[in-house]
Scaffold this motif. Structure first.
Motif, PDB file in Angstrom:
ATOM      1  N   ARG A  11      25.731  74.257  11.991  1.00  0.00           N
ATOM      2  CA  ARG A  11      24.191  74.076  12.577  1.00  0.00           C
ATOM      3  C   ARG A  11      23.475  73.046  11.602  1.00  0.00           C
ATOM      4  O   ARG A  11      22.368  72.589  12.083  1.00  0.00           O
ATOM      5  N   THR A  12      23.720  72.965  10.411  1.00  0.00           N
ATOM      6  CA  THR A  12      23.064  72.121   9.150  1.00  0.00           C
ATOM      7  C   THR A  12      24.101  71.158   8.654  1.00  0.00           C
ATOM      8  O   THR A  12      24.984  71.678   8.205  1.00  0.00           O
ATOM      9  N   VAL A  69      23.730  68.528   5.291  1.00  0.00           N
ATOM     10  CA  VAL A  69      22.982  68.180   4.157  1.00  0.00           C
ATOM     11  C   VAL A  69      23.830  67.361   3.111  1.00  0.00           C
ATOM     12  O   VAL A  69      24.963  67.508   2.890  1.00  0.00           O
ATOM     13  N   ARG A  85      18.753  66.026   5.281  1.00  0.00           N
ATOM     14  CA  ARG A  85      18.961  67.177   6.136  1.00  0.00           C
ATOM     15  C   ARG A  85      19.007  66.819   7.610  1.00  0.00           C
ATOM     16  O   ARG A  85      18.070  66.434   8.026  1.00  0.00           O
ATOM     17  N   TYR A  86      19.888  67.519   8.321  1.00  0.00           N
ATOM     18  CA  TYR A  86      19.813  67.441   9.894  1.00  0.00           C
ATOM     19  C   TYR A  86      20.251  68.784  10.478  1.00  0.00           C
ATOM     20  O   TYR A  86      21.300  69.627   9.782  1.00  0.00           O
ATOM     21  N   GLU A  87      19.528  69.452  10.938  1.00  0.00           N
ATOM     22  CA  GLU A  87      19.373  70.778  11.452  1.00  0.00           C
ATOM     23  C   GLU A  87      19.569  70.400  13.317  1.00  0.00           C
ATOM     24  O   GLU A  87      18.810  69.741  13.952  1.00  0.00           O
ATOM     25  N   ASP A 108      18.855  72.631  15.490  1.00  0.00           N
ATOM     26  CA  ASP A 108      17.645  73.188  16.147  1.00  0.00           C
ATOM     27  C   ASP A 108      16.531  72.153  16.172  1.00  0.00           C
ATOM     28  O   ASP A 108      15.617  72.171  16.855  1.00  0.00           O
ATOM     29  N   ASP A 109      16.540  71.068  15.626  1.00  0.00           N
ATOM     30  CA  ASP A 109      15.506  69.925  15.672  1.00  0.00           C
ATOM     31  C   ASP A 109      16.316  68.436  15.684  1.00  0.00           C
ATOM     32  O   ASP A 109      16.617  67.770  14.767  1.00  0.00           O
ATOM     33  N   THR A 152      26.442  64.493  11.330  1.00  0.00           N
ATOM     34  CA  THR A 152      25.458  65.032  12.289  1.00  0.00           C
ATOM     35  C   THR A 152      25.894  64.786  13.805  1.00  0.00           C
ATOM     36  O   THR A 152      25.663  65.762  14.869  1.00  0.00           O
TER      37      THR A 152
END
Length: 140
Positions: free
Chosen positions: A5-6, A8, A30-32, A34-35, A114
């Motif tokens: 889910r993340t 980095v 950083r990529y998540e 949820d956003d 991502t």
């Protein structure tokens, strides 16, 4: 099986001071999930504490690998000439401005990772708009 889910990635960055002078720094992208539209970029001096974090658009970051993009406080573009393997990011705030040079290859690898978390075009399916709206209304 656990889902990622993340994402980095740590990248070397150069703060461009002038045509002849740059300062080596680090960056954590950083990529998540949820956003899904946002990349958090934390720029930090090497061997020192503290970082400056900016929120960047994942789509803009991808677009910047091939053309100029952005306006206002955040602009990005691919380097030309002998620096073809670099990506420039110009940041401006009331506290000052910075011109950063990142390795395009590192940005490409980051974006690839991502896309394995949230494919382009699927971002809206990751958002819980009802929960976001409820949170906004609760703050009023």
């Amino acid at each position: 099986m656990r889902s990622i889910r993340t994402v980095v990635h740590e990248l070397p960055v150069e703060l461009v001071v002038s045509h002849d002078l740059s300062v080596s720094m680090g960056a954590a992208l950083r990529y998540e999930a949820d956003d899904p539209y946002t990349v958090r970029a934390a720029f930090h001096p090497l061997d020192q504490g503290g970082a400056v974090e900016w929120l960047l658009s994942r789509d803009m970051l991808a677009q910047a690998l091939s053309e100029h993009t952005g306006h206002g406080d955040v602009r990005m573009w691919p380097a030309g000439g002998s620096e073809r393997g670099a990506l420039y990011i110009a940041l401006r705030s009331p506290a000052g401005s910075a011109l950063l040079r990142l390795p395009a290859r590192g940005v490409r690898f980051f974006l690839r990772d991502t896309r394995s978390v949230v494919p382009p075009g699927a971002e809206s399916s990751r958002l819980d708009l009802d929960a976001e709206l409820a949170e906004l209304l609760a703050e009023s």
